[in-house]
Design a protein around this motif. Structure first.
Motif, PDB file in Angstrom:
ATOM      1  N   ILE A 192       0.855  -1.187   0.000  1.00  0.00           N
ATOM      2  CA  ILE A 192       0.000   0.000   0.000  1.00  0.00           C
ATOM      3  C   ILE A 192       0.891   1.237   0.000  1.00  0.00           C
ATOM      4  O   ILE A 192       1.854   1.319   0.764  1.00  0.00           O
ATOM      5  CB  ILE A 192      -0.941   0.002   1.218  1.00  0.00           C
ATOM      6  N   ALA A 193       0.581   2.197  -0.854  1.00  0.00           N
ATOM      7  CA  ALA A 193       1.403   3.400  -0.982  1.00  0.00           C
ATOM      8  C   ALA A 193       1.468   4.170   0.332  1.00  0.00           C
ATOM      9  O   ALA A 193       0.516   4.177   1.120  1.00  0.00           O
ATOM     10  CB  ALA A 193       0.844   4.304  -2.078  1.00  0.00           C
ATOM     11  N   LYS A 194       2.602   4.813   0.549  1.00  0.00           N
ATOM     12  CA  LYS A 194       2.820   5.559   1.784  1.00  0.00           C
ATOM     13  C   LYS A 194       1.734   6.613   1.995  1.00  0.00           C
ATOM     14  O   LYS A 194       1.252   6.810   3.125  1.00  0.00           O
ATOM     15  CB  LYS A 194       4.200   6.231   1.747  1.00  0.00           C
ATOM     16  N   ASP A 195       1.326   7.275   0.933  1.00  0.00           N
ATOM     17  CA  ASP A 195       0.326   8.336   1.048  1.00  0.00           C
ATOM     18  C   ASP A 195      -1.064   7.807   1.391  1.00  0.00           C
ATOM     19  O   ASP A 195      -1.952   8.600   1.749  1.00  0.00           O
ATOM     20  CB  ASP A 195       0.246   9.131  -0.262  1.00  0.00           C
ATOM     21  N   LEU A 196      -1.270   6.493   1.267  1.00  0.00           N
ATOM     22  CA  LEU A 196      -2.585   5.919   1.533  1.00  0.00           C
ATOM     23  C   LEU A 196      -2.623   5.078   2.807  1.00  0.00           C
ATOM     24  O   LEU A 196      -3.689   4.558   3.172  1.00  0.00           O
ATOM     25  CB  LEU A 196      -3.033   5.055   0.345  1.00  0.00           C
ATOM     26  N   ARG A 197      -1.515   4.973   3.490  1.00  0.00           N
ATOM     27  CA  ARG A 197      -1.447   4.097   4.663  1.00  0.00           C
ATOM     28  C   ARG A 197      -2.333   4.597   5.808  1.00  0.00           C
ATOM     29  O   ARG A 197      -2.715   3.815   6.682  1.00  0.00           O
ATOM     30  CB  ARG A 197      -0.012   3.930   5.131  1.00  0.00           C
ATOM     31  N   HIS A 198      -2.679   5.874   5.797  1.00  0.00           N
ATOM     32  CA  HIS A 198      -3.551   6.390   6.853  1.00  0.00           C
ATOM     33  C   HIS A 198      -4.974   5.817   6.737  1.00  0.00           C
ATOM     34  O   HIS A 198      -5.765   5.929   7.685  1.00  0.00           O
ATOM     35  CB  HIS A 198      -3.618   7.922   6.784  1.00  0.00           C
ATOM     36  N   LEU A 199      -5.278   5.176   5.605  1.00  0.00           N
ATOM     37  CA  LEU A 199      -6.604   4.587   5.418  1.00  0.00           C
ATOM     38  C   LEU A 199      -6.697   3.177   5.997  1.00  0.00           C
ATOM     39  O   LEU A 199      -7.802   2.656   6.166  1.00  0.00           O
ATOM     40  CB  LEU A 199      -6.952   4.542   3.929  1.00  0.00           C
ATOM     41  N   VAL A 200      -5.559   2.555   6.294  1.00  0.00           N
ATOM     42  CA  VAL A 200      -5.556   1.192   6.834  1.00  0.00           C
ATOM     43  C   VAL A 200      -6.326   1.172   8.152  1.00  0.00           C
ATOM     44  O   VAL A 200      -6.110   1.997   9.036  1.00  0.00           O
ATOM     45  CB  VAL A 200      -4.120   0.682   7.046  1.00  0.00           C
ATOM     46  N   GLY A 201      -7.251   0.220   8.281  1.00  0.00           N
ATOM     47  CA  GLY A 201      -8.046   0.076   9.494  1.00  0.00           C
ATOM     48  C   GLY A 201      -9.347   0.853   9.483  1.00  0.00           C
ATOM     49  O   GLY A 201     -10.191   0.657  10.361  1.00  0.00           O
ATOM     50  N   LYS A 202      -9.538   1.718   8.501  1.00  0.00           N
ATOM     51  CA  LYS A 202     -10.781   2.489   8.427  1.00  0.00           C
ATOM     52  C   LYS A 202     -11.862   1.676   7.708  1.00  0.00           C
ATOM     53  O   LYS A 202     -11.561   0.835   6.854  1.00  0.00           O
ATOM     54  CB  LYS A 202     -10.548   3.810   7.702  1.00  0.00           C
ATOM     55  N   PRO A 203     -13.145   1.921   8.028  1.00  0.00           N
ATOM     56  CA  PRO A 203     -14.222   1.181   7.356  1.00  0.00           C
ATOM     57  C   PRO A 203     -14.173   1.360   5.838  1.00  0.00           C
ATOM     58  O   PRO A 203     -14.022   2.477   5.342  1.00  0.00           O
ATOM     59  CB  PRO A 203     -15.487   1.803   7.948  1.00  0.00           C
ATOM     60  N   ILE A 204     -14.290   0.261   5.121  1.00  0.00           N
ATOM     61  CA  ILE A 204     -14.221   0.318   3.661  1.00  0.00           C
ATOM     62  C   ILE A 204     -15.350   1.191   3.104  1.00  0.00           C
ATOM     63  O   ILE A 204     -15.138   1.965   2.171  1.00  0.00           O
ATOM     64  CB  ILE A 204     -14.285  -1.101   3.067  1.00  0.00           C
TER      65      ILE A 204
END
Length: 268
Positions: A192-204
């Protein structure tokens, strides 16, 4: 290097020459090279022995291979786009080789092939409700366009969350079945791209509604990044951004599809 068809490479030659390339565009007879001036500098289009545009080359100052690739693509793509329009024919780029004169090192940029998989020998169930979803997922996997990939992924999530889940819950209520769907969150993955890692764990579902739809799907579908800014699909930066999100969407789509399959089994 230019190629005549889109495809994932199972093998490749990093030391390619003009004779390895080709296209559906022929240069005028006797042309040795086409030189094209841009704001970023001069680049050349070399024909192969059959007179087809086959190889694009450009010298550029850059700090690393990624910057060099992006600068060259952003400089050459508008010209290739225009030639494609004038000729009414596709112009497809294949392998890209970036050679660093200072360090005498080469970097190859290519679309990596998919990993081979082995089918489960057991029985499987094809759910008619999910037939359009399976078709969209196959379409997602078959295309190399990050923009089209993202649209396919969005339609998968939209279709399940917007229509199929409601239908399944209605059927469950009619049958007196309590339908339990596991919590669906963006999974972690090393790619997963570094800029998108803040989305990990969030509701899809939240990511689909608040990030995927507004920042990506609307831009690709409406061709607008903002009301006053048109999406440039030949931009190296835009392609990379959409490819990164498409990868994350693939992970999410698999979770949502598997969970819906489990729900449909419960309703049988």
């Amino acid at each position: 290097m230019l190629v005549k068809s889109i495809g994932f490479l199972d093998n490749f030659n990093g030391d390619f020459t003009v004779s390895d390339g080709g296209s559906h565009v022929n240069v005028p007879a006797g042309t040795a090279v086409l030189r094209i001036a841009t704001e970023a500098g001069m680049f050349e289009i070399h024909p192969n022995a059959s007179g087809e545009m086959a190889l694009v080359s450009m010298r550029i100052d850059a700090c690393d291979a990624i910057e060099a690739r992006n600068l060259v693509q952003n400089a050459t793509a508008p010209v290739l786009d225009h030639i494609s329009f004038m000729g009414g024919t596709p112009i497809i780029t294949g392998l890209t080789r970036i050679y660093d004169d200072t360090n005498q090192a080469s970097t190859l940029d290519l679309i990596a092939p998919e990993q081979a998989v082995t089918l489960n020998p057991g029985n499987g169930t094809l759910f008619a409700d999910l037939a359009p979803i399976y078709a969209l997922y196959r379409e997602f996997k078959n295309t190399v366009s990050p923009f089209y990939r993202l649209l396919c992924a969005y339609k998968i999530l939209e279709g399940i969350y917007g229509v199929l889940r409601k239908s399944a819950r209605k059927r469950a209520t009619e049958k007196g079945i309590r339908l339990i769907i596991p919590k669906e969150v963006v999974p972690d993955h090393p790619d997963i791209a570094k800029d998108l890692r803040h989305l990990v764990g969030k509701p899809i579902k939240t990511v689909c509604d608040n990030v995927l739809q507004k920042r990506y799907r609307d831009a690709a579908a409406h061709f607008l990044v903002q009301e006053t800014q048109v999406l440039r699909v030949s931009s190296a930066e835009e392609r990379a951004k959409f490819a990164d999100m498409a990868f994350l969407c693939d992970l999410c789509a698999q979770i949502v599809i598997h969970n819906h399959e489990a729900a449909l089994r419960h309703l049988k």
